[in-house]
Design a protein around this motif. Structure first.
Motif, short mmCIF file in Angstrom:
data_model
loop_
_atom_site.label_atom_id
_atom_site.label_comp_id
_atom_site.label_asym_id
_atom_site.label_seq_id
_atom_site.Cartn_x
_atom_site.Cartn_y
_atom_site.Cartn_z
N LYS A 1 0.84 -1.21 0.00
CA LYS A 1 0.00 0.00 0.00
C LYS A 1 0.88 1.26 0.00
O LYS A 1 0.56 2.26 -0.64
N LYS A 2 2.00 1.18 0.70
CA LYS A 2 2.94 2.33 0.74
C LYS A 2 3.52 2.60 -0.65
O LYS A 2 3.69 3.75 -1.05
N PHE A 3 3.82 1.51 -1.40
CA PHE A 3 4.32 1.66 -2.77
C PHE A 3 3.29 2.40 -3.63
O PHE A 3 3.63 3.31 -4.38
N ILE A 4 2.01 1.98 -3.51
CA ILE A 4 0.94 2.58 -4.29
C ILE A 4 0.77 4.06 -3.93
O ILE A 4 0.66 4.92 -4.80
N GLU A 5 0.78 4.34 -2.64
CA GLU A 5 0.60 5.73 -2.17
C GLU A 5 1.76 6.62 -2.64
O GLU A 5 1.56 7.77 -3.01
#
Length: 265
Positions: A122-126
């Protein structure tokens, strides 16, 4: 039968002849030309180029215009380092994020793909959304419009109704959102290659060529060529596919040839 407008085939399913691993690729040795050579011409990263064009993301557009490796560029931005310092290990999650975004992937789905926790994924996407705000704005807008209208359109105005968005089941609605995100991109890609096929056919006819267009496989066109026509065929196909539509980013093709489909891919 594909809802996005792509071609599907059965008996045999030519769309799914393996290409990723060497053992599977050997199956392609069974596909031989009737004439002298098979020519394979494949759009390079067409869906990502369309994402850049449709979302009007300046950073993505600039990367494609400058001929940069988009996956290395995104990895460099995500990990905050120079492109020359990006490793293969760092490039892989960046590539998965980019393609995942096109298909509306969740943190859980991305985590499974690249072997990290959903939280880390999710951090990668954000981080990607932070770096490429134009993409996030496009995604929010297209979902909102789809809920309002009940459909989305490709760049060529082809319409796809998305009944899933009205479903009371949350998971079905999420599936509808993914369809809304992906259809303008994958659907436009299908429109572009079909338009190219029509123009190539007309050029072959005008030039009285005996070589033939055999099959479309996703973003690839395969041709059965006579040796003495090979250079003419290659020039017509490359020129037509790369100039069939004017986008904010260049459309590039990769060209291979051989005496069977294995050599030509």
């Amino acid at each position: 039968i594909t809802a996005t407008g792509r071609i599907s085939s059965t008996e045999p399913n030519l769309q799914n002849i393996p290409v990723r691993d060497e053992e599977g690729r050997k199956i392609r040795k069974a596909f031989n030309p009737s004439n002298d050579l098979l020519l394979s011409v494949d759009y390079s990263q067409i869906e990502l180029r369309l994402l850049a064009h449709i979302s009007k993301s300046e950073d993505l557009i600039e990367a494609f215009v400058n001929g940069e490796d988009i996956h290395t560029k995104v990895a460099a931005d995500i990990f905050n380092k120079d492109m020359s310092e990006v490793t293969k290990i760092e490039r892989r999650p960046a590539k998965a994020v980019i393609f995942g975004i096109v298909y509306g992937i969740s943190g859980f789905g991305l985590g499974e793909n690249i072997g990290v926790s959903p939280k880390e994924a999710k951090k990668f996407i954000e981080k990607y959304y932070e770096l490429y705000p134009g993409v996030k704005q496009y995604m929010d807008m297209i979902k909102s419009d789809a809920y309002d209208c009940g459909y989305v359109r490709t760049l060529f105005n082809r319409k796809r109704v998305i009944d899933e968005l009205n479903n009371s089941n949350y998971m079905v609605r999420m599936s509808g959102e993914r369809i809304a995100l992906n259809t303008p991109i994958q659907g436009t890609s299908a429109d572009i290659i079909k338009k190219a096929m029509v123009l190539i056919y007309k050029e072959f006819k005008k030039n009285k060529l005996k070589s033939k267009m055999l099959v479309q496989v996703h973003d690839e066109l395969v041709f059965d060529c006579y040796k003495d026509e090979f250079d003419t065929v290659k020039e017509i196909v490359k020129n037509t596919m790369e100039n069939v539509v004017k986008l904010n980013v260049p459309l590039n093709v990769e060209i291979e040839h051989g005496t069977d489909w294995y050599q030509a891919k």
